[in-house]
Design a protein around this motif. Structure first.
Motif, PDB file in Angstrom:
ATOM      1  N   VAL A 162       0.939  -1.028  -0.012  1.00 22.01           N
ATOM      2  CA  VAL A 162      -0.041  -0.113   0.105  1.00 22.01           C
ATOM      3  C   VAL A 162       0.879   1.165  -0.072  1.00 22.01           C
ATOM      4  CG1 VAL A 162      -1.627   1.277   1.262  1.00 22.01           C
ATOM      5  CG2 VAL A 162      -1.932  -1.120   1.229  1.00 22.01           C
ATOM      6  N   LEU A 163       1.917   1.215   0.859  1.00 23.59           N
ATOM      7  CA  LEU A 163       2.905   2.506   0.818  1.00 23.59           C
ATOM      8  C   LEU A 163       3.480   2.588  -0.555  1.00 23.59           C
ATOM      9  CD1 LEU A 163       4.152   2.395   4.608  1.00 23.59           C
ATOM     10  CD2 LEU A 163       1.871   3.314   3.550  1.00 23.59           C
ATOM     11  N   GLU A 164       3.941   1.633  -1.045  1.00 20.76           N
ATOM     12  CA  GLU A 164       5.006   1.689  -2.185  1.00 20.76           C
ATOM     13  C   GLU A 164       4.951   2.868  -2.977  1.00 20.76           C
ATOM     14  OE1 GLU A 164       4.363  -1.541  -5.456  1.00 20.76           O
ATOM     15  OE2 GLU A 164       4.661  -2.367  -3.476  1.00 20.76           O
ATOM     16  N   CYS A 165       3.817   3.154  -3.380  1.00 19.05           N
ATOM     17  CA  CYS A 165       3.594   4.229  -4.483  1.00 19.05           C
ATOM     18  C   CYS A 165       3.330   5.351  -3.864  1.00 19.05           C
ATOM     19  CB  CYS A 165       2.700   3.544  -5.684  1.00 19.05           C
ATOM     20  SG  CYS A 165       3.387   2.309  -6.732  1.00 19.05           S
ATOM     21  N   GLY A 166       3.478   5.975  -2.669  1.00 17.08           N
ATOM     22  CA  GLY A 166       3.448   7.012  -2.157  1.00 17.08           C
ATOM     23  C   GLY A 166       1.947   7.499  -2.250  1.00 17.08           C
ATOM     24  N   THR A 167       1.725   8.542  -2.858  1.00 19.88           N
ATOM     25  CA  THR A 167       0.336   9.106  -2.764  1.00 19.88           C
ATOM     26  C   THR A 167      -0.661   8.419  -3.605  1.00 19.88           C
ATOM     27  OG1 THR A 167       0.977  10.505  -4.527  1.00 19.88           O
ATOM     28  CG2 THR A 167       1.345  11.365  -2.018  1.00 19.88           C
ATOM     29  N   GLN A 168      -0.419   7.200  -4.304  1.00 23.91           N
ATOM     30  CA  GLN A 168      -1.420   6.415  -4.620  1.00 23.91           C
ATOM     31  C   GLN A 168      -2.466   6.097  -3.722  1.00 23.91           C
ATOM     32  OE1 GLN A 168       0.062   5.150  -9.257  1.00 23.91           O
ATOM     33  NE2 GLN A 168      -0.288   3.672  -7.785  1.00 23.91           N
ATOM     34  N   ALA A 169      -1.832   6.116  -2.540  1.00 28.24           N
ATOM     35  CA  ALA A 169      -2.836   5.482  -1.306  1.00 28.24           C
ATOM     36  C   ALA A 169      -3.595   6.378  -0.920  1.00 28.24           C
ATOM     37  CB  ALA A 169      -2.002   4.742  -0.454  1.00 28.24           C
ATOM     38  N   THR A 170      -3.258   7.823  -0.866  1.00 26.78           N
ATOM     39  CA  THR A 170      -4.102   8.968  -0.316  1.00 26.78           C
ATOM     40  C   THR A 170      -4.811   9.525  -1.400  1.00 26.78           C
ATOM     41  OG1 THR A 170      -2.008  10.217  -0.533  1.00 26.78           O
ATOM     42  CG2 THR A 170      -2.291   9.038   1.536  1.00 26.78           C
ATOM     43  N   GLY A 171      -5.362   9.186  -2.399  1.00 26.65           N
ATOM     44  CA  GLY A 171      -6.231   9.912  -3.421  1.00 26.65           C
ATOM     45  C   GLY A 171      -5.664  10.180  -4.681  1.00 26.65           C
ATOM     46  N   GLY A 172      -4.268   9.905  -4.912  1.00 24.52           N
ATOM     47  CA  GLY A 172      -3.684  10.258  -6.137  1.00 24.52           C
ATOM     48  C   GLY A 172      -4.005   8.967  -7.026  1.00 24.52           C
ATOM     49  N   ASN A 173      -4.089   9.375  -8.367  1.00 21.74           N
ATOM     50  CA  ASN A 173      -4.697   8.394  -9.292  1.00 21.74           C
ATOM     51  C   ASN A 173      -5.711   7.491  -8.971  1.00 21.74           C
ATOM     52  OD1 ASN A 173      -2.264   9.337 -10.553  1.00 21.74           O
ATOM     53  ND2 ASN A 173      -0.986   7.389 -10.200  1.00 21.74           N
ATOM     54  N   GLN A 218      -4.856   0.501  -4.177  1.00 21.95           N
ATOM     55  CA  GLN A 218      -3.415   0.136  -4.214  1.00 21.95           C
ATOM     56  C   GLN A 218      -3.032  -1.098  -3.879  1.00 21.95           C
ATOM     57  OE1 GLN A 218      -1.276   2.252  -5.288  1.00 21.95           O
ATOM     58  NE2 GLN A 218       0.463   0.594  -4.827  1.00 21.95           N
ATOM     59  N   LEU A 219      -4.047  -1.880  -3.318  1.00 24.52           N
ATOM     60  CA  LEU A 219      -3.759  -3.095  -2.814  1.00 24.52           C
ATOM     61  C   LEU A 219      -3.909  -4.024  -4.268  1.00 24.52           C
ATOM     62  CD1 LEU A 219      -5.643  -4.089   0.321  1.00 24.52           C
ATOM     63  CD2 LEU A 219      -3.208  -4.455   0.171  1.00 24.52           C
ATOM     64  N   LEU A 220      -4.887  -3.456  -5.189  1.00 22.06           N
ATOM     65  CA  LEU A 220      -5.055  -4.165  -6.511  1.00 22.06           C
ATOM     66  C   LEU A 220      -3.936  -4.045  -7.465  1.00 22.06           C
ATOM     67  CD1 LEU A 220      -8.921  -3.702  -6.881  1.00 22.06           C
ATOM     68  CD2 LEU A 220      -7.582  -5.683  -6.206  1.00 22.06           C
ATOM     69  N   TYR A 221      -3.075  -2.982  -7.135  1.00 22.36           N
ATOM     70  CA  TYR A 221      -2.024  -2.349  -8.038  1.00 22.36           C
ATOM     71  C   TYR A 221      -0.844  -3.352  -8.693  1.00 22.36           C
ATOM     72  CZ  TYR A 221       0.918   1.114 -10.303  1.00 22.36           C
ATOM     73  OH  TYR A 221       1.894   1.392 -11.181  1.00 22.36           O
ATOM     74  N   GLU A 222      -0.569  -3.835  -9.883  1.00 23.88           N
ATOM     75  CA  GLU A 222       0.229  -4.554 -10.253  1.00 23.88           C
ATOM     76  C   GLU A 222       0.557  -5.935  -9.245  1.00 23.88           C
ATOM     77  OE1 GLU A 222       3.573  -1.794 -10.247  1.00 23.88           O
ATOM     78  OE2 GLU A 222       2.959  -0.918 -12.169  1.00 23.88           O
ATOM     79  N   THR A 223      -0.617  -6.475  -8.927  1.00 22.53           N
ATOM     80  CA  THR A 223      -0.505  -7.870  -8.408  1.00 22.53           C
ATOM     81  C   THR A 223      -1.126  -8.624  -9.455  1.00 22.53           C
ATOM     82  OG1 THR A 223      -2.518  -7.249  -6.968  1.00 22.53           O
ATOM     83  CG2 THR A 223      -0.755  -7.232  -6.222  1.00 22.53           C
ATOM     84  N   GLN A 224      -0.795 -10.072  -9.340  1.00 21.69           N
ATOM     85  CA  GLN A 224      -1.425 -10.892 -10.367  1.00 21.69           C
ATOM     86  C   GLN A 224      -1.652 -12.409  -9.336  1.00 21.69           C
ATOM     87  OE1 GLN A 224       2.213 -11.087 -12.811  1.00 21.69           O
ATOM     88  NE2 GLN A 224       1.137 -10.125 -14.440  1.00 21.69           N
ATOM     89  N   ARG A 434     -28.258   1.141 -19.920  1.00 18.52           N
ATOM     90  CA  ARG A 434     -26.789   1.410 -20.562  1.00 18.52           C
ATOM     91  C   ARG A 434     -26.025   2.574 -19.759  1.00 18.52           C
ATOM     92  NH1 ARG A 434     -24.654  -2.888 -22.989  1.00 18.52           N
ATOM     93  NH2 ARG A 434     -22.904  -2.261 -24.786  1.00 18.52           N
ATOM     94  N   ALA A 435     -24.735   2.123 -19.265  1.00 18.02           N
ATOM     95  CA  ALA A 435     -24.078   3.088 -18.621  1.00 18.02           C
ATOM     96  C   ALA A 435     -22.695   2.702 -18.634  1.00 18.02           C
ATOM     97  CB  ALA A 435     -24.646   3.486 -17.038  1.00 18.02           C
ATOM     98  N   PRO A 436     -21.722   3.578 -18.302  1.00 19.91           N
ATOM     99  CA  PRO A 436     -20.171   3.359 -18.151  1.00 19.91           C
ATOM    100  C   PRO A 436     -20.002   2.522 -16.653  1.00 19.91           C
ATOM    101  CG  PRO A 436     -20.526   5.621 -17.604  1.00 19.91           C
ATOM    102  CD  PRO A 436     -21.971   5.104 -18.232  1.00 19.91           C
ATOM    103  N   LEU A 437     -19.085   1.544 -16.947  1.00 23.74           N
ATOM    104  CA  LEU A 437     -18.703   0.683 -15.887  1.00 23.74           C
ATOM    105  C   LEU A 437     -18.334   1.563 -14.628  1.00 23.74           C
ATOM    106  CD1 LEU A 437     -18.196  -2.075 -14.473  1.00 23.74           C
ATOM    107  CD2 LEU A 437     -15.965  -1.948 -15.602  1.00 23.74           C
ATOM    108  N   GLY A 438     -17.878   2.720 -15.058  1.00 19.85           N
ATOM    109  CA  GLY A 438     -17.227   3.582 -13.957  1.00 19.85           C
ATOM    110  C   GLY A 438     -18.374   4.279 -13.126  1.00 19.85           C
ATOM    111  N   ALA A 439     -19.602   4.171 -13.497  1.00 26.03           N
ATOM    112  CA  ALA A 439     -20.628   4.593 -12.555  1.00 26.03           C
ATOM    113  C   ALA A 439     -20.696   3.976 -11.310  1.00 26.03           C
ATOM    114  CB  ALA A 439     -22.170   4.605 -13.265  1.00 26.03           C
ATOM    115  N   VAL A 440     -20.384   2.527 -11.387  1.00 28.47           N
ATOM    116  CA  VAL A 440     -20.553   1.797 -10.119  1.00 28.47           C
ATOM    117  C   VAL A 440     -19.110   1.140  -9.686  1.00 28.47           C
ATOM    118  CG1 VAL A 440     -22.718   1.186 -10.435  1.00 28.47           C
ATOM    119  CG2 VAL A 440     -21.154  -0.346 -11.365  1.00 28.47           C
ATOM    120  N   ALA A 441     -17.974   1.238 -10.348  1.00 28.16           N
ATOM    121  CA  ALA A 441     -16.732   0.641 -10.260  1.00 28.16           C
ATOM    122  C   ALA A 441     -15.651   1.356 -10.283  1.00 28.16           C
ATOM    123  CB  ALA A 441     -16.658  -0.583 -11.020  1.00 28.16           C
ATOM    124  N   GLY A 442     -14.537   1.362  -9.574  1.00 20.83           N
ATOM    125  CA  GLY A 442     -13.228   1.833  -9.474  1.00 20.83           C
ATOM    126  C   GLY A 442     -12.260   0.790 -10.149  1.00 20.83           C
ATOM    127  N   ALA A 443     -11.216   1.262 -10.609  1.00 18.57           N
ATOM    128  CA  ALA A 443     -10.285   0.610 -11.218  1.00 18.57           C
ATOM    129  C   ALA A 443      -8.852   1.135 -10.956  1.00 18.57           C
ATOM    130  CB  ALA A 443     -10.439   0.468 -12.805  1.00 18.57           C
TER     131      ALA A 443
END
Length: 547
Positions: A162-173, A218-224, A434-443
């Motif tokens: 969670v910490l490794e990408c800095g402000t991606q965990a505090t609202g960035g991106n 951030q937990l989902l970021y670049e994990t497989q 019909r609506a964008p997926l982003g209306a209900v989901a984050g990514a």
């Protein structure tokens, strides 16, 4: 971070796949380089302050030359009169063992960092370690965890990720960035407990926000996959629980760990060849015809070039009220083992079309010389073949043993485990729209070498039931046509109400090769959120009242 509030250990992640290539080229020019010079400049301001406040500093800024960086820090400390003890971790550099490699580095774990801190180091610099090791190593030192404290180590790895990408965990991106003031988000910190659980928060008065959503992203970021394989522990991402504990406080708990696999991942970079590009601006009417004309006129020049890729971005609008919004971009990217084939001869030929091609001909930049590009690959190295070494403040070289082979499970069992989420649940019923997926989901999306991952999450149980049944790998490929024909694997993380997709090969030879318009797949998730599909009306947010 040093002035904002209490802190025991300040960590910094300076390395990425592209960074290793850049450091490799630095080392070719000067063997004494190969580390992140930015870190050394930052220490000029922070070293004395960290010493005054008793804060340890742990960073992987050593890159390809951690010993050289450690010496430079000692010289800086002597110059500034700050009495700090410096240690470093090495053994990851395997370049000499890999034919044709610019860099080859194993991803070490946190045990070497732990050893350096136990020996009294104030500053620890490493070469290539896993990003999360910068947190799990200090946590193991602080609480004196053993190598087989897998659950505790897995909890610290989750916090470190969670910490490794800095402000991606505090609202960035963050997909839902409009909910918070993220103009200047503060850096996150983890309050880690002895049992491995942690609270993610930030210093008071800093911007941004820490929410279950920002932490999930951030937990989902670049994990497989549901098993996050690491050199110290295999972290079960399907056991992570997040709990909101108040303003800007999210607890990570319940994380289970298993023994690490018997091999370490090693990242290898090579100079792949030479590349160049020209971007033609096409304005107004007949965009497709104009693009076809340029392709035809350059066909002879491109004969013999190893790879030539044309991309037409239809950024133009009909009846546009500005020239820029009336224009499309036609991008030509060329790659070849020889710089001559893709150098100024080619770009000059493109520019020489200016008076004899489509009306309104111009390009975004003047022709330039060919530039080298890199190729990233990864391989596995048996852990006991990597000389993981902690070089303590007094110069003692302490070998760090790999995990006990007797504790390791069958490596095939990692991939054999199904990714199901338990008992099936019924998807929501009712009218859809019909609506964008982003209306209900984050990514959140990103790169792993030539592969991309896209994590998708929702915020309610009904939305999760719908997402689980609806967003299959096949639907994912329908929504993102550029992924068709590529292997797409879906992983389920029900405790996070999340799916994680791995798209194999979409980034070619990795970010350094510039294979794709978005070479690190940073916006792949946002493209997915913008795609439309049938969504139950009950899941959509209520329209805002009109004043």
């Amino acid at each position: 971070m040093l002035t904002g509030g209490p802190l025991d250990v300040l960590t910094g992640d300076y390395l990425a796949e592209l960074t290793m290539l850049i450091l490799g080229r630095d080392r070719l020019k000067n063997p004494e380089l190969g580390y992140a010079k930015t870190f050394l400049r930052q220490l000029e301001e922070g070293l004395g302050l960290a010493h005054e406040r008793g804060v340890r500093i742990v960073a992987n800024a050593g890159g390809l030359n951690p010993a050289g960086l450690a010496d430079a820090i000692r010289a800086l400390a002597a110059k500034t009169g700050v009495p700090v003890r410096v240690a470093h971790v090495e053994g990851d550099d395997l370049t000499a063992q890999v034919d044709g490699a610019l860099t080859a580095n194993a991803y070490l774990g946190g045990a070497g960092i732990t050893a350096c801190l136990r020996a009294g180091a104030d500053v620890v610099v490493t070469g290539r370690v896993t990003d999360a090791a910068l947190v799990s190593g200090p946590a193991a030192w602080w609480f004196d965890w053993a190598a087989d404290d897998h659950d505790r180590l897995a909890g610290a790895v989750a916090a470190g990720h969670v910490l490794e990408c800095g402000t991606q965990a505090t609202g960035g991106n963050y997909s839902f960035f409009a909910r918070h003031d993220v103009r200047r988000p503060g850096f996150p910190l983890a309050e880690i407990a002895e049992d491995g659980s942690a609270v993610i928060t930030k210093h008071p008065g800093t911007g941004g926000a820490v929410t279950t959503g920002t932490v999930t992203a951030q937990l989902l970021y670049e994990t497989q996959g549901v098993r996050y394989l690491g050199p110290d522990v295999t972290t079960r991402l399907d056991t992570v629980r997040l709990t909101h504990e108040g303003a800007d406080r999210v607890r990570i708990s319940g994380v289970r760990g298993e023994a690490p696999p018997p091999a370490l991942k090693a990242g290898v970079t090579r100079i792949g060849g030479w590349r160049n590009e020209v971007v033609f601006v096409l304005t107004g009417l007949d965009i497709e015809a104009k693009a076809n004309l340029v392709r035809t006129q350059l066909a002879d020049v491109l004969e013999g070039v190893a790879d030539a890729t044309w991309t037409l971005a239809r950024t133009d609008h009909e009846d546009a009220d500005t020239q820029e919004t009336a224009s499309a971009l036609l991008r030509l990217v060329v790659r070849d083992p020889s710089p001559d084939r893709v150098g100024r001869t080619l770009t000059r030929a493109a520019i020489e079309l200016a008076l004899g091609s489509y009306p309104g001909f111009h390009v975004t930049a003047p022709p330039g010389p060919a530039q080298p590009y890199g190729v990233f690959t990864s391989t596995l190295i048996p852990s006991d073949e990597v000389p993981h070494t902690a070089v303590l403040p007094d110069g003692t070289r302490l070998p760090v043993p790999p995990a006990d082979p007797a504790a390791r499970p069958d490596p095939q069992a990692f991939e054999a485990r199904p990714h199901g989420s338990g008992a099936p649940v019924a998807p929501p019923v009712g009218p859809t729209v019909r609506a964008p997926l982003g209306a209900v989901a984050g990514a959140r999306s990103g790169d792993k070498g030539g592969d991309a991952n896209v994590g998708v999450w929702v915020e309610t149980d009904p939305a999760w039931e719908w997402l689980l049944h609806t967003l299959t790998a096949e639907v994912f490929q329908e929504l993102l046509p550029e992924t068709r024909g590529l292997p797409v694997t879906r992983h389920e993380l029900p405790l996070l109400r999340a799916l994680n997709f791995t798209v194999t090969g979409i980034l070619g030879d990795g970010v350094a090769s510039g294979h794709r318009f978005d070479p690190q797949a940073k916006a792949l998730g946002e493209w997915l959120r913008a795609r439309h599909l049938d969504i139950p009306v009950a899941l959509l947010p209520a329209p805002e009242a009109t004043p």
